[in-house]
Motif scaffolding. Structure first.
Motif, PDB file in Angstrom:
ATOM      1  N   ILE A  64      10.269   8.994   7.571  1.00  0.00           N
ATOM      2  CA  ILE A  64       9.405   8.885   6.392  1.00  0.00           C
ATOM      3  C   ILE A  64       7.988   9.179   6.862  1.00  0.00           C
ATOM      4  O   ILE A  64       7.469   8.528   7.769  1.00  0.00           O
ATOM      5  CB  ILE A  64       9.474   7.479   5.759  1.00  0.00           C
ATOM      6  CG1 ILE A  64      10.912   7.155   5.321  1.00  0.00           C
ATOM      7  CG2 ILE A  64       8.525   7.358   4.594  1.00  0.00           C
ATOM      8  CD1 ILE A  64      11.070   5.765   4.735  1.00  0.00           C
ATOM      9  N   THR A  65       7.365  10.180   6.235  1.00  0.00           N
ATOM     10  CA  THR A  65       6.043  10.613   6.687  1.00  0.00           C
ATOM     11  C   THR A  65       5.111  10.792   5.502  1.00  0.00           C
ATOM     12  O   THR A  65       5.548  11.153   4.398  1.00  0.00           O
ATOM     13  CB  THR A  65       6.135  11.955   7.438  1.00  0.00           C
ATOM     14  OG1 THR A  65       6.763  12.924   6.576  1.00  0.00           O
ATOM     15  CG2 THR A  65       6.943  11.809   8.712  1.00  0.00           C
ATOM     16  N   ASN A  74       7.200  11.303   1.985  1.00  0.00           N
ATOM     17  CA  ASN A  74       8.461  12.038   1.894  1.00  0.00           C
ATOM     18  C   ASN A  74       9.510  11.397   2.793  1.00  0.00           C
ATOM     19  O   ASN A  74       9.266  11.131   3.972  1.00  0.00           O
ATOM     20  CB  ASN A  74       8.256  13.500   2.314  1.00  0.00           C
ATOM     21  CG  ASN A  74       9.557  14.279   2.257  1.00  0.00           C
ATOM     22  OD1 ASN A  74      10.160  14.401   1.186  1.00  0.00           O
ATOM     23  ND2 ASN A  74       9.974  14.821   3.404  1.00  0.00           N
ATOM     24  N   ASP A  75      10.668  11.119   2.199  1.00  0.00           N
ATOM     25  CA  ASP A  75      11.803  10.572   2.941  1.00  0.00           C
ATOM     26  C   ASP A  75      12.757  11.713   3.245  1.00  0.00           C
ATOM     27  O   ASP A  75      13.276  12.367   2.331  1.00  0.00           O
ATOM     28  CB  ASP A  75      12.489   9.486   2.111  1.00  0.00           C
ATOM     29  CG  ASP A  75      13.580   8.771   2.910  1.00  0.00           C
ATOM     30  OD1 ASP A  75      13.908   9.221   4.022  1.00  0.00           O
ATOM     31  OD2 ASP A  75      14.097   7.758   2.400  1.00  0.00           O
ATOM     32  N   ASN A  76      13.012  11.996   4.514  1.00  0.00           N
ATOM     33  CA  ASN A  76      13.888  13.099   4.896  1.00  0.00           C
ATOM     34  C   ASN A  76      15.318  12.911   4.409  1.00  0.00           C
ATOM     35  O   ASN A  76      16.082  13.881   4.322  1.00  0.00           O
ATOM     36  CB  ASN A  76      13.886  13.272   6.423  1.00  0.00           C
ATOM     37  CG  ASN A  76      12.520  13.714   6.940  1.00  0.00           C
ATOM     38  OD1 ASN A  76      11.745  14.337   6.205  1.00  0.00           O
ATOM     39  ND2 ASN A  76      12.224  13.391   8.197  1.00  0.00           N
ATOM     40  N   ALA A  77      15.691  11.656   4.072  1.00  0.00           N
ATOM     41  CA  ALA A  77      17.068  11.404   3.639  1.00  0.00           C
ATOM     42  C   ALA A  77      17.291  11.830   2.186  1.00  0.00           C
ATOM     43  O   ALA A  77      18.222  12.582   1.896  1.00  0.00           O
ATOM     44  CB  ALA A  77      17.416   9.925   3.807  1.00  0.00           C
ATOM     45  N   ASP A  78      16.463  11.345   1.254  1.00  0.00           N
ATOM     46  CA  ASP A  78      16.682  11.671  -0.163  1.00  0.00           C
ATOM     47  C   ASP A  78      15.440  12.190  -0.862  1.00  0.00           C
ATOM     48  O   ASP A  78      15.451  12.451  -2.065  1.00  0.00           O
ATOM     49  CB  ASP A  78      17.224  10.451  -0.909  1.00  0.00           C
ATOM     50  CG  ASP A  78      16.334   9.230  -0.753  1.00  0.00           C
ATOM     51  OD1 ASP A  78      15.180   9.386  -0.262  1.00  0.00           O
ATOM     52  OD2 ASP A  78      16.762   8.119  -1.125  1.00  0.00           O
ATOM     53  N   LEU A 102       0.826  -1.215   0.000  1.00  0.00           N
ATOM     54  CA  LEU A 102       0.000   0.000   0.000  1.00  0.00           C
ATOM     55  C   LEU A 102       0.857   1.261   0.000  1.00  0.00           C
ATOM     56  O   LEU A 102       0.571   2.242  -0.713  1.00  0.00           O
ATOM     57  CB  LEU A 102      -0.934  -0.009   1.222  1.00  0.00           C
ATOM     58  CG  LEU A 102      -2.077  -1.039   1.220  1.00  0.00           C
ATOM     59  CD1 LEU A 102      -2.793  -1.037   2.561  1.00  0.00           C
ATOM     60  CD2 LEU A 102      -3.064  -0.730   0.089  1.00  0.00           C
ATOM     61  N   VAL A 103       1.922   1.256   0.817  1.00  0.00           N
ATOM     62  CA  VAL A 103       2.796   2.436   0.876  1.00  0.00           C
ATOM     63  C   VAL A 103       3.537   2.620  -0.447  1.00  0.00           C
ATOM     64  O   VAL A 103       3.676   3.741  -0.954  1.00  0.00           O
ATOM     65  CB  VAL A 103       3.785   2.290   2.056  1.00  0.00           C
ATOM     66  CG1 VAL A 103       4.818   3.433   2.043  1.00  0.00           C
ATOM     67  CG2 VAL A 103       3.028   2.288   3.386  1.00  0.00           C
ATOM     68  N   TRP A 104       4.020   1.512  -1.028  1.00  0.00           N
ATOM     69  CA  TRP A 104       4.787   1.624  -2.267  1.00  0.00           C
ATOM     70  C   TRP A 104       3.906   2.097  -3.419  1.00  0.00           C
ATOM     71  O   TRP A 104       4.339   2.886  -4.268  1.00  0.00           O
ATOM     72  CB  TRP A 104       5.416   0.266  -2.602  1.00  0.00           C
ATOM     73  CG  TRP A 104       6.323   0.336  -3.792  1.00  0.00           C
ATOM     74  CD1 TRP A 104       7.562   0.883  -3.852  1.00  0.00           C
ATOM     75  CD2 TRP A 104       6.036  -0.143  -5.108  1.00  0.00           C
ATOM     76  NE1 TRP A 104       8.091   0.784  -5.117  1.00  0.00           N
ATOM     77  CE2 TRP A 104       7.164   0.139  -5.912  1.00  0.00           C
ATOM     78  CE3 TRP A 104       4.942  -0.793  -5.678  1.00  0.00           C
ATOM     79  CZ2 TRP A 104       7.224  -0.184  -7.262  1.00  0.00           C
ATOM     80  CZ3 TRP A 104       5.006  -1.132  -7.016  1.00  0.00           C
ATOM     81  CH2 TRP A 104       6.133  -0.837  -7.798  1.00  0.00           C
ATOM     82  N   ILE A 105       2.633   1.640  -3.468  1.00  0.00           N
ATOM     83  CA  ILE A 105       1.724   2.108  -4.528  1.00  0.00           C
ATOM     84  C   ILE A 105       1.495   3.610  -4.425  1.00  0.00           C
ATOM     85  O   ILE A 105       1.447   4.325  -5.435  1.00  0.00           O
ATOM     86  CB  ILE A 105       0.386   1.347  -4.442  1.00  0.00           C
ATOM     87  CG1 ILE A 105       0.593  -0.131  -4.830  1.00  0.00           C
ATOM     88  CG2 ILE A 105      -0.669   1.986  -5.332  1.00  0.00           C
ATOM     89  CD1 ILE A 105      -0.647  -0.984  -4.644  1.00  0.00           C
TER      90      ILE A 105
END
Length: 370
Positions: free
Chosen positions: A107-108, A79-83, A70-73
């Motif tokens: 990741i949020t 938003n990933d704070n790293a990249d 579900l998250v990947w779809i």
């Protein structure tokens, strides 16, 4: 004999348990809780511990995989704070820390769709994941409630059953005969004051009640007031007399069969309300005498008394085709006729013509058990 039941229509397991909880009053709950301490129900079939652990682990991994998908779809909504971007590994990482309620916050969800998915889908999955992980603990905590519900449902549907008081040698053989004659195990209830005997009955697949059968509340736990037949087979004759009095007071219509050791106690037991009294010592003595005089006759008697071993001694109703005929014209070997509770020998002139309300005691070949 009509069988009245007060249980609700059977439903699938989970729904049936919920209905039992819903319809149970506070008084019923307290009564079931007290009865559950002395009533032993046959053990339910369960998977081995390792299989249970593996099954729960598989369910937890499935929930994790669904959350990751579900998250990947909807990765564009996160938003990933790293990249700044979320790939499949990031989705799996976010699902893991979210379901475990760790929540590092790196990741949020930032879009409205991603946040709505978190509220409606991922949060319930998180709860399900935690339930699976602590399922063993929850199962232990709810076992007492489940036991009370099982007792409540059992007591609600138990009608016209057989109560066997005493699970010693006589009681066990009586149960074996009942099973051989086709009585289902779930229609037999054992009452015994010894925990070892109650556990043995439970291991044999029977419902058992631990307690003193001379006490009314113990017999009520066995639903004796709704039983069709009662077998009283304790170790002592004085106990048999007290149990017979108590049982007859609770149930006026049940057929009450009592085993005693001494012939001199038979009149007392009959006055206490027994329909049939079997004297174990004199019966054994007579069988010993027959065995000495005619071993083959003794073997035949043992065969007749052991249901399903070759020849069976049964009592049955007269069929329509047999009405008006002689007992000798029946398909099986009739040895006696029961008419208005009076037993007539098959040679008695009164039994020359069978009547519709008669019952016959006959010998026939054992039927193979299916």
């Amino acid at each position: 004999m009509s069988q009245e039941k007060r249980s609700h229509p059977s439903r699938p397991g989970g729904i049936s348990i919920l209905r039992s909880l819903w319809y149970r009053s506070r008084g019923d709950a307290l009564d079931d809780a007290e009865a559950g301490r002395s009533i032993t129900l046959p053990a339910e079939r369960t998977l081995p511990p390792l299989q249970q652990v593996l099954r729960r682990l598989a369910m937890a991994l499935l929930v994790l995989a669904v959350t990751t998908l579900l998250v990947w779809i909807d990765r564009d909504g996160y938003n990933d704070n790293a990249d700044g971007r979320v790939d499949l590994l990031d989705a799996a990482y976010y699902a893991t820390v979210t379901l475990s309620t760790t929540g590092y916050g790196d990741i949020t969800p930032v879009s409205d769709a991603a946040r709505l998915t978190n509220i409606l889908v991922i949060t319930p999955l998180r709860v399900l994941f935690l339930i699976i992980l602590v399922g063993t603990t929850l199962e232990v905590l709810t076992e007492r409630t489940r036991q009370q519900v099982r007792v409540h449902r059992w007591r609600a549907r138990m009608r016209d059953h057989v109560v066997v008081v005493g699970y010693g040698t006589k009681g066990r053989h009586a149960v074996e005969s009942l099973l051989g004659q086709g009585t289902p195990k779930d229609h037999i209830v054992v009452v015994d004051p010894l925990r070892k005997a109650v556990e043995a009955a439970g291991n044999d697949g029977l419902v058992a009640v631990l307690g003193d059968a001379t006490r009314t509340d113990t017999l009520r736990k066995a639903e004796l007031q709704a039983a069709a037949r009662v077998i009283v087979a304790p170790q002592r004759d004085d106990t048999a007399a007290l149990v017979t009095l108590t049982a007859r007071q609770l149930n006026k219509r049940a057929a009450l069969v009592v085993a005693v050791r001494e012939d001199e106690n038979v009149p007392l037991i009959r006055q206490s309300g027994a329909d049939t009294v079997v004297t174990s010592s004199s019966s054994a003595g007579r069988l010993l005498g027959v065995s000495v005089a005619s071993p083959h006759a003794a073997d035949t008697l043992e065969d007749l008394m052991t249901h399903g071993s070759g020849l069976d001694l049964i009592e049955r109703a007269v069929t329509e085709g047999e009405v008006g005929r002689s007992p000798r014209e029946c398909s099986d070997l009739v040895v006696a006729v029961v008419r208005r509770r009076k037993v007539l020998d098959h040679t008695d002139p009164q039994a020359a013509a069978l009547q519709p309300e008669d019952r016959v005691i006959s010998i026939r070949q054992s039927r193979p058990r299916g």
